[in-house]
Design a protein around this motif. Structure first.
Motif, mmCIF file in Angstrom:
data_model
loop_
_atom_site.group_PDB
_atom_site.id
_atom_site.type_symbol
_atom_site.label_atom_id
_atom_site.label_comp_id
_atom_site.label_asym_id
_atom_site.label_seq_id
_atom_site.Cartn_x
_atom_site.Cartn_y
_atom_site.Cartn_z
ATOM 1 N N ILE A 66 0.716 -1.274 0.106
ATOM 2 C CA ILE A 66 -0.049 -0.112 -0.010
ATOM 3 C C ILE A 66 0.839 1.101 0.092
ATOM 4 O O ILE A 66 1.858 1.372 0.775
ATOM 5 C CB ILE A 66 -0.911 -0.011 1.271
ATOM 6 N N GLY A 67 0.712 1.978 -1.031
ATOM 7 C CA GLY A 67 1.518 3.270 -1.200
ATOM 8 C C GLY A 67 2.719 3.056 -2.043
ATOM 9 O O GLY A 67 3.301 4.197 -2.459
ATOM 10 N N ARG A 68 2.975 1.885 -2.299
ATOM 11 C CA ARG A 68 4.127 1.461 -2.955
ATOM 12 C C ARG A 68 3.795 0.385 -4.193
ATOM 13 O O ARG A 68 4.400 -0.754 -4.419
ATOM 14 C CB ARG A 68 5.372 0.941 -2.400
ATOM 15 N N GLU A 69 2.439 0.547 -4.752
ATOM 16 C CA GLU A 69 1.963 -0.307 -5.606
ATOM 17 C C GLU A 69 2.779 -0.719 -6.718
ATOM 18 O O GLU A 69 2.525 -1.654 -7.399
ATOM 19 C CB GLU A 69 0.568 0.151 -6.027
ATOM 20 N N TYR A 70 3.826 0.196 -7.252
ATOM 21 C CA TYR A 70 4.480 -0.189 -8.382
ATOM 22 C C TYR A 70 5.443 -1.036 -8.075
ATOM 23 O O TYR A 70 6.360 -1.512 -9.203
ATOM 24 C CB TYR A 70 4.825 1.435 -8.830
ATOM 25 N N GLU A 95 11.721 -1.423 6.467
ATOM 26 C CA GLU A 95 11.476 -1.900 7.677
ATOM 27 C C GLU A 95 11.290 -3.396 7.724
ATOM 28 O O GLU A 95 10.667 -3.997 6.726
ATOM 29 C CB GLU A 95 10.706 -1.315 8.442
ATOM 30 N N ARG A 96 12.025 -4.151 8.414
ATOM 31 C CA ARG A 96 11.964 -5.473 8.483
ATOM 32 C C ARG A 96 10.617 -5.932 9.128
ATOM 33 O O ARG A 96 10.392 -5.551 10.247
ATOM 34 C CB ARG A 96 13.345 -6.494 9.396
ATOM 35 N N ARG A 97 9.907 -6.635 8.543
ATOM 36 C CA ARG A 97 8.232 -6.987 8.784
ATOM 37 C C ARG A 97 7.682 -7.984 8.057
ATOM 38 O O ARG A 97 8.148 -8.492 7.248
ATOM 39 C CB ARG A 97 7.539 -5.678 8.850
ATOM 40 N N VAL A 98 6.693 -8.336 8.378
ATOM 41 C CA VAL A 98 5.716 -8.956 7.666
ATOM 42 C C VAL A 98 4.334 -8.414 7.158
ATOM 43 O O VAL A 98 3.785 -7.809 8.135
ATOM 44 C CB VAL A 98 5.181 -10.473 8.427
ATOM 45 N N TYR A 99 4.077 -8.646 5.998
ATOM 46 C CA TYR A 99 2.815 -7.740 5.614
ATOM 47 C C TYR A 99 1.950 -8.580 4.591
ATOM 48 O O TYR A 99 2.655 -9.632 4.111
ATOM 49 C CB TYR A 99 3.055 -6.261 5.119
ATOM 50 N N THR A 100 0.906 -8.034 4.416
ATOM 51 C CA THR A 100 0.052 -8.880 3.223
ATOM 52 C C THR A 100 -0.270 -7.734 2.294
ATOM 53 O O THR A 100 -0.852 -6.886 2.572
ATOM 54 C CB THR A 100 -1.127 -9.715 3.862
ATOM 55 N N VAL A 160 -1.919 4.786 -10.244
ATOM 56 C CA VAL A 160 -2.959 3.845 -10.559
ATOM 57 C C VAL A 160 -3.042 2.698 -10.438
ATOM 58 O O VAL A 160 -1.805 2.034 -10.864
ATOM 59 C CB VAL A 160 -3.425 4.425 -12.054
ATOM 60 N N SER A 161 -3.953 2.111 -9.644
ATOM 61 C CA SER A 161 -3.699 0.490 -9.624
ATOM 62 C C SER A 161 -3.969 -0.119 -11.077
ATOM 63 O O SER A 161 -4.278 0.497 -11.960
ATOM 64 C CB SER A 161 -4.785 0.079 -8.650
#
Length: 527
Positions: free
Chosen positions: A157-161, A190-195, A407-408
């Motif tokens: 999210i926010g880095r869709e490209y 940042e080291r993390r887990v996301y979906t 644009v998505s």
């Protein structure tokens, strides 16, 4: 002015701004070349050695590209050789501390190790803990083969490209019954887990690759944009790893491919440094006794170009050509009304000159002086370093809508349905995913027949011009605008070609076979 001439003027300008020691080294390096070539190089790139700029250009254009490889233009050969030799000569004769600097450059451009395993763990969970969190949270299907994907970027999210084309293929893997794990190796994040869009991603700084591989067995592993940081943590596992490496572009190209982005001598020298580091890196990868099971190139031209750029031959038995996947269901064909030929669309990142936004500006400026302009509607959406050029040159036209925004892919597909022609000029493409998506939707692309692009388009389905050839693009556009039946025919042909060449059967299903994730289908054999 012709871009080749501009490029040479730029090379001479940045060459003249190099430090005196480098200029001296460049002159000395000429002694390594045959006398007749040395004379040409002196006239072409060394300040004060030529009688005129026109003579410089003529000398450059007289050298066959086969001198160093089959994928370079005639205007690129001598500047590339002379400047690379100057940097290489200086480095080979430098003190040991300069050789250490070269190694630092390799680290910088291949994935920084400065935030590696000895420094960043104090700022968050240990790599092993993060791997446990990620693996324990995955939802698995009984009997499904498991595959690991390692990449240098992934959408969020926010880095869709971020490598959206990788995400699209992984969705297809999952729909095909494959359980997919994703490790994003990005020291700057940042080291993390996301979906994202149903796909769970582990973001790490390198050691997480080893942590995951030591805890989980995989049917196979694929890497997109392999770099030295990833390789460092893959090497211990190579004897037991079915590894497949996708080569897309930036991770294995030579500085000359992007000379249009250089603004000063230091940019050029860093670019050459980066090339030397990449050549060493890929030589180590290819020669490793337990190296990748396959090297997957997205086009035939790119396979040849990487061979030229990295100065090595990738093993034929392990080299494959598989185009990037185009989601033909999302980018589906809907027959175009003939009036849609007057609706032009540009949706692309304007962060690099390779994407030719300046060429698109020139095309539109020329169209604005023609008799079709009153009927034309132009939509320009995107962002990036050079996006302001659209606003500056075209913002005063009421029929040109310019929007700075992301644009998505769903938004792009909707825009495709409303437009008929896709402006996508280019100076460099190993394939051109955004162009193929637009073609799948039935838009006629306006592009340049350079690098890999002729593998994916022809005059039956595209408006084509040569290298920097704005005139040809404008002529082709005016011809299509004047012939509605031609527009309709080319629109359908564009969709048919993109779907045939880059649909699932030709791309991701072949990838799954190649990586041992599905059974071969009859009549679908690897190249």
């Amino acid at each position: 002015m012709n871009f080749k001439r501009v490029a040479q003027q730029q090379i001479r300008r940045v060459g003249s701004s190099l430090p005196p020691s480098l200029k001296t080294s460049a002159r000395r390096s000429l002694d390594l070349l045959p006398d007749e070539v040395s004379a040409r190089v002196r006239r072409a790139v060394l300040p004060g050695q030529a009688r005129s700029g026109e003579e410089n250009v003529n000398q450059l254009l007289s050298v066959p590209p086969e001198f160093v490889g089959s994928t370079y233009g005639e205007h690129e050969v001598l500047p590339m050789l002379a400047l690379e030799n100057s940097v290489l000569r200086r480095k080979l004769t430098a003190a040991l501390d300069e050789l250490d600097t070269l190694r630092e450059v390799e680290v910088q451009y291949s994935g920084s190790l400065s935030n590696g395993p000895d420094s960043e763990e104090a700022q968050g969970p240990a790599p092993e803990e993060l791997a446990d969190e990620y693996l324990s949270g995955q939802v698995l299907r009984a009997g499904a083969p498991r595959h690991l994907v390692i990449a240098n970027d992934y959408p969020d999210i926010g880095r869709e490209y971020g490598n959206g084309f990788v995400h699209r293929r992984l969705l297809h893997y999952i729909d095909s019954g494959i359980d997919v794990d994703v490790v994003l190796t990005a020291p700057s994040q940042e080291r993390r887990v996301y979906t994202f869009d149903g796909v769970r991603v582990l973001v790490g700084h390198g050691p997480e690759i080893a942590a995951v591989l030591s805890r989980q067995e995989y049917r196979s592993v694929s890497v997109h944009f392999l770099n030295a940081l990833m390789w460092r943590y893959l090497v211990p596992f190579l004897p037991d790893l079915d590894l497949h490496v996708f080569l897309h572009g930036y991770e294995c190209d030579r500085w000359i491919r992007r000379v249009f982005n250089f603004g000063k001598g230091t940019d050029l020298e860093r670019g050459i440094d980066r090339t030397l580091a990449l050549q060493r890196f890929w030589r180590d990868v290819v020669r490793h006794p337990h190296g990748p099971a396959s090297f997957i190139f997205v086009s035939e031209w790119w396979r040849r170009a990487v061979t030229d750029d990295m100065g090595l031959v990738f093993p034929a038995a392990r080299s494959r050509i598989v185009h990037n996947f185009i989601d033909t269901e999302l980018f589906s064909y809907v027959p175009k009304d003939e009036d849609q030929r007057f609706k032009l669309l540009w949706v692309r990142n304007a962060g690099s000159r390779k994407y030719g936004n300046d060429i698109a500006v020139q095309v539109l400026q020329r169209l604005a002086k023609g008799h079709h302009w009153s009927r034309i509607e132009v939509t320009i959406i995107g962002d990036g370093k050079y996006f302001h050029e659209f606003e500056d040159a075209l913002g005063h036209h009421p029929n040109v809508k310019i929007q700075r925004r992301f644009v998505s892919q769903e938004d792009v597909a909707a825009l495709h349905r409303d437009h008929g022609i896709f402006l996508v000029p280019s100076r460099l493409d190993s394939q051109g995913v955004s162009r193929d998506e637009a073609m799948s939707s039935g838009l006629i692309p306006v592009t340049n027949a350079v690098t890999a692009i002729p593998e994916f388009v022809d005059e039956d389905c595209a408006i084509l011009g040569g290298d920097e050839d704005v005139d040809a693009l404008v002529r082709g556009l005016n011809h299509v605008l004047s012939h509605p039946a031609l527009f309709t025919r080319m629109s359908r042909a564009a969709s048919e070609r993109a779907q045939r060449q880059c649909g699932a059967d030709a791309t991701v299903r072949r990838e799954l076979e190649l990586m041992g994730l599905s059974k071969p289908t009859k009549g679908n054999r690897h190249r």
